[in-house]
Motif scaffolding. Structure first.
Motif, PDB file in Angstrom:
ATOM      1  N   GLU A  59     -39.083  12.471  15.794  1.00  0.00           N
ATOM      2  CA  GLU A  59     -38.483  13.011  16.943  1.00  0.00           C
ATOM      3  C   GLU A  59     -37.836  12.017  17.810  1.00  0.00           C
ATOM      4  OE1 GLU A  59     -37.697  15.909  19.556  1.00  0.00           O
ATOM      5  OE2 GLU A  59     -38.868  16.193  17.893  1.00  0.00           O
ATOM      6  N   ALA A  60     -38.251  10.636  17.953  1.00  0.00           N
ATOM      7  CA  ALA A  60     -37.571   9.519  18.473  1.00  0.00           C
ATOM      8  C   ALA A  60     -36.164   9.475  18.053  1.00  0.00           C
ATOM      9  CB  ALA A  60     -38.024   8.443  18.610  1.00  0.00           C
ATOM     10  N   ARG A  61     -35.923   9.414  16.628  1.00  0.00           N
ATOM     11  CA  ARG A  61     -34.866   9.123  16.237  1.00  0.00           C
ATOM     12  C   ARG A  61     -33.891  10.688  16.391  1.00  0.00           C
ATOM     13  NH1 ARG A  61     -37.801   7.698  11.516  1.00  0.00           N
ATOM     14  NH2 ARG A  61     -37.591   9.839  10.787  1.00  0.00           N
ATOM     15  N   LYS A  62     -34.349  11.451  16.271  1.00  0.00           N
ATOM     16  CA  LYS A  62     -33.481  12.875  16.589  1.00  0.00           C
ATOM     17  C   LYS A  62     -33.085  12.805  18.238  1.00  0.00           C
ATOM     18  CE  LYS A  62     -35.450  16.968  15.588  1.00  0.00           C
ATOM     19  NZ  LYS A  62     -36.283  18.130  15.352  1.00  0.00           N
ATOM     20  N   ARG A  63     -33.959  12.280  18.905  1.00  0.00           N
ATOM     21  CA  ARG A  63     -33.433  12.229  20.291  1.00  0.00           C
ATOM     22  C   ARG A  63     -32.402  11.246  20.694  1.00  0.00           C
ATOM     23  NH1 ARG A  63     -35.167   8.779  24.307  1.00  0.00           N
ATOM     24  NH2 ARG A  63     -34.504   9.448  26.373  1.00  0.00           N
ATOM     25  N   LYS A  64     -32.550  10.160  19.727  1.00  0.00           N
ATOM     26  CA  LYS A  64     -31.611   9.081  20.028  1.00  0.00           C
ATOM     27  C   LYS A  64     -30.029   9.655  19.519  1.00  0.00           C
ATOM     28  CE  LYS A  64     -30.851   4.172  19.011  1.00  0.00           C
ATOM     29  NZ  LYS A  64     -31.352   3.080  18.349  1.00  0.00           N
ATOM     30  N   THR A  65     -30.202  10.185  18.218  1.00  0.00           N
ATOM     31  CA  THR A  65     -28.995  10.722  17.719  1.00  0.00           C
ATOM     32  C   THR A  65     -28.480  11.476  18.681  1.00  0.00           C
ATOM     33  OG1 THR A  65     -29.985  10.489  15.473  1.00  0.00           O
ATOM     34  CG2 THR A  65     -27.903  11.859  15.600  1.00  0.00           C
ATOM     35  N   ALA A  66     -29.074  12.424  19.322  1.00  0.00           N
ATOM     36  CA  ALA A  66     -28.322  13.466  20.138  1.00  0.00           C
ATOM     37  C   ALA A  66     -27.881  12.760  21.391  1.00  0.00           C
ATOM     38  CB  ALA A  66     -29.516  14.573  20.497  1.00  0.00           C
ATOM     39  N   LEU A  67     -28.704  11.840  21.932  1.00  0.00           N
ATOM     40  CA  LEU A  67     -28.203  11.116  22.965  1.00  0.00           C
ATOM     41  C   LEU A  67     -26.939  10.381  22.759  1.00  0.00           C
ATOM     42  CD1 LEU A  67     -31.228   9.974  24.825  1.00  0.00           C
ATOM     43  CD2 LEU A  67     -29.644  11.669  25.747  1.00  0.00           C
ATOM     44  N   GLU A  68     -26.745   9.740  21.431  1.00  0.00           N
ATOM     45  CA  GLU A  68     -25.603   8.986  21.155  1.00  0.00           C
ATOM     46  C   GLU A  68     -24.479   9.898  21.049  1.00  0.00           C
ATOM     47  OE1 GLU A  68     -27.256   6.613  18.175  1.00  0.00           O
ATOM     48  OE2 GLU A  68     -27.841   5.105  19.276  1.00  0.00           O
ATOM     49  N   LYS A  69     -24.498  11.067  20.697  1.00  0.00           N
ATOM     50  CA  LYS A  69     -23.501  11.960  20.495  1.00  0.00           C
ATOM     51  C   LYS A  69     -22.681  12.203  22.023  1.00  0.00           C
ATOM     52  CE  LYS A  69     -25.067  14.842  16.671  1.00  0.00           C
ATOM     53  NZ  LYS A  69     -25.563  16.149  16.255  1.00  0.00           N
ATOM     54  N   ARG A  70     -23.412  11.848  22.895  1.00  0.00           N
ATOM     55  CA  ARG A  70     -23.018  12.102  24.376  1.00  0.00           C
ATOM     56  C   ARG A  70     -22.076  10.725  24.788  1.00  0.00           C
ATOM     57  NH1 ARG A  70     -27.475  14.516  28.294  1.00  0.00           N
ATOM     58  NH2 ARG A  70     -28.560  15.712  26.319  1.00  0.00           N
ATOM     59  N   GLY A  71     -22.720   9.557  24.124  1.00  0.00           N
ATOM     60  CA  GLY A  71     -22.028   8.278  24.441  1.00  0.00           C
ATOM     61  C   GLY A  71     -22.961   7.216  24.078  1.00  0.00           C
ATOM     62  N   ILE A  72     -22.692   5.932  24.794  1.00  0.00           N
ATOM     63  CA  ILE A  72     -23.593   5.068  24.242  1.00  0.00           C
ATOM     64  C   ILE A  72     -24.788   5.084  25.249  1.00  0.00           C
ATOM     65  CG2 ILE A  72     -23.699   2.539  24.350  1.00  0.00           C
ATOM     66  CD1 ILE A  72     -20.667   2.511  24.201  1.00  0.00           C
ATOM     67  N   PHE A  73     -26.245   4.981  24.574  1.00  0.00           N
ATOM     68  CA  PHE A  73     -27.546   4.732  25.140  1.00  0.00           C
ATOM     69  C   PHE A  73     -27.577   3.475  25.996  1.00  0.00           C
ATOM     70  CE2 PHE A  73     -31.922   4.631  26.074  1.00  0.00           C
ATOM     71  CZ  PHE A  73     -32.171   5.866  26.493  1.00  0.00           C
ATOM     72  N   VAL A  74     -27.592   3.559  27.287  1.00  0.00           N
ATOM     73  CA  VAL A  74     -27.854   2.229  28.003  1.00  0.00           C
ATOM     74  C   VAL A  74     -28.910   2.468  29.063  1.00  0.00           C
ATOM     75  CG1 VAL A  74     -25.556   1.450  27.519  1.00  0.00           C
ATOM     76  CG2 VAL A  74     -26.198   2.709  29.662  1.00  0.00           C
ATOM     77  N   TYR A  75     -29.399   1.139  29.596  1.00  0.00           N
ATOM     78  CA  TYR A  75     -30.069   1.444  30.828  1.00  0.00           C
ATOM     79  C   TYR A  75     -29.479   0.757  31.896  1.00  0.00           C
ATOM     80  CZ  TYR A  75     -34.190   2.334  27.782  1.00  0.00           C
ATOM     81  OH  TYR A  75     -34.987   3.036  26.863  1.00  0.00           O
ATOM     82  N   LEU A  76     -29.631   1.307  33.167  1.00  0.00           N
ATOM     83  CA  LEU A  76     -28.557   0.747  34.445  1.00  0.00           C
ATOM     84  C   LEU A  76     -29.385   0.337  35.540  1.00  0.00           C
ATOM     85  CD1 LEU A  76     -25.098   1.723  35.280  1.00  0.00           C
ATOM     86  CD2 LEU A  76     -26.769   2.222  36.810  1.00  0.00           C
TER      87      LEU A  76
END
Length: 180
Positions: A59-76
């Motif tokens: 589930e974590a891999r699927k979530r990360k893949t879905a978010l990376e389709k929108r852009g780069i996953f970062v913390y701000l």
């Protein structure tokens, strides 16, 4: 220690599993159960927890893949804000980059649900190289991330991400756009 464990997790996790199985087996035996019952219970628990971990990791891999389709996953976070303010805490989300501009969309922790409107950050410069996350900056960030400080027209912002993600972000912001 936390950083070392994260870097060597592929060796540490099996070692911890073997040690926990041994402790569990010895605890069953010490409580007066037979070896066969202790072995069966230990194996059942290993299979049970292994299955749950597998489902969580998938589930974590699927979530990360879905978010990376929108852009780069970062913390701000905004380091100059008052301590304890919401802007002083790390917010996870996706960064869609254009030359000298980052469009940050915060997402709800543990899901793909967007929170509020995206924030557009006009980036002027990067005062220094990425640094390891440590001390007070670490907050609730996962280990293994690097922090990059960006200068904006009206202050600074810190972005934490994996080293490759930060390189991709810098490339897109300062060298003319998306990179495959």
């Amino acid at each position: 220690m936390r950083e070392w464990l994260w870097q060597h997790r592929m060796a540490v996790i099996p070692l911890v599993i073997v040690l926990m199985a041994l402790v569990t087996l010895l605890a069953y035996r010490a409580s007066g159960n037979t070896w066969s019952f202790g072995l069966f219970s230990t194996l059942f628990n290993l299979i049970w927890w292994g299955g749950l971990y597998y489902l969580y990791a998938r589930e974590a891999r699927k979530r990360k893949t879905a978010l990376e389709k929108r852009g780069i996953f970062v913390y701000l976070r905004y380091p100059g804000s008052r301590p304890g303010a919401l802007q002083d805490m790390w917010a996870g989300g996706t960064a869609a980059c254009q030359p000298h501009q980052i469009r940050f969309q915060e997402v709800m922790s543990g899901s793909e649900v967007s929170l509020g409107r995206p924030t557009t950050l006009d980036v002027v410069s990067v005062p220094g190289p990425p640094e390891r996350v440590s001390g007070g900056k670490a907050g609730h960030l996962p280990p293994g991330l690097m922090v990059l400080t960006l200068t904006l027209p009206h202050g600074t912002v810190e972005i934490a991400a994996e080293p490759l993600a930060l390189e991709k972000l810098k490339q897109q912001v300062f060298h003319g756009g998306p990179v495959a």
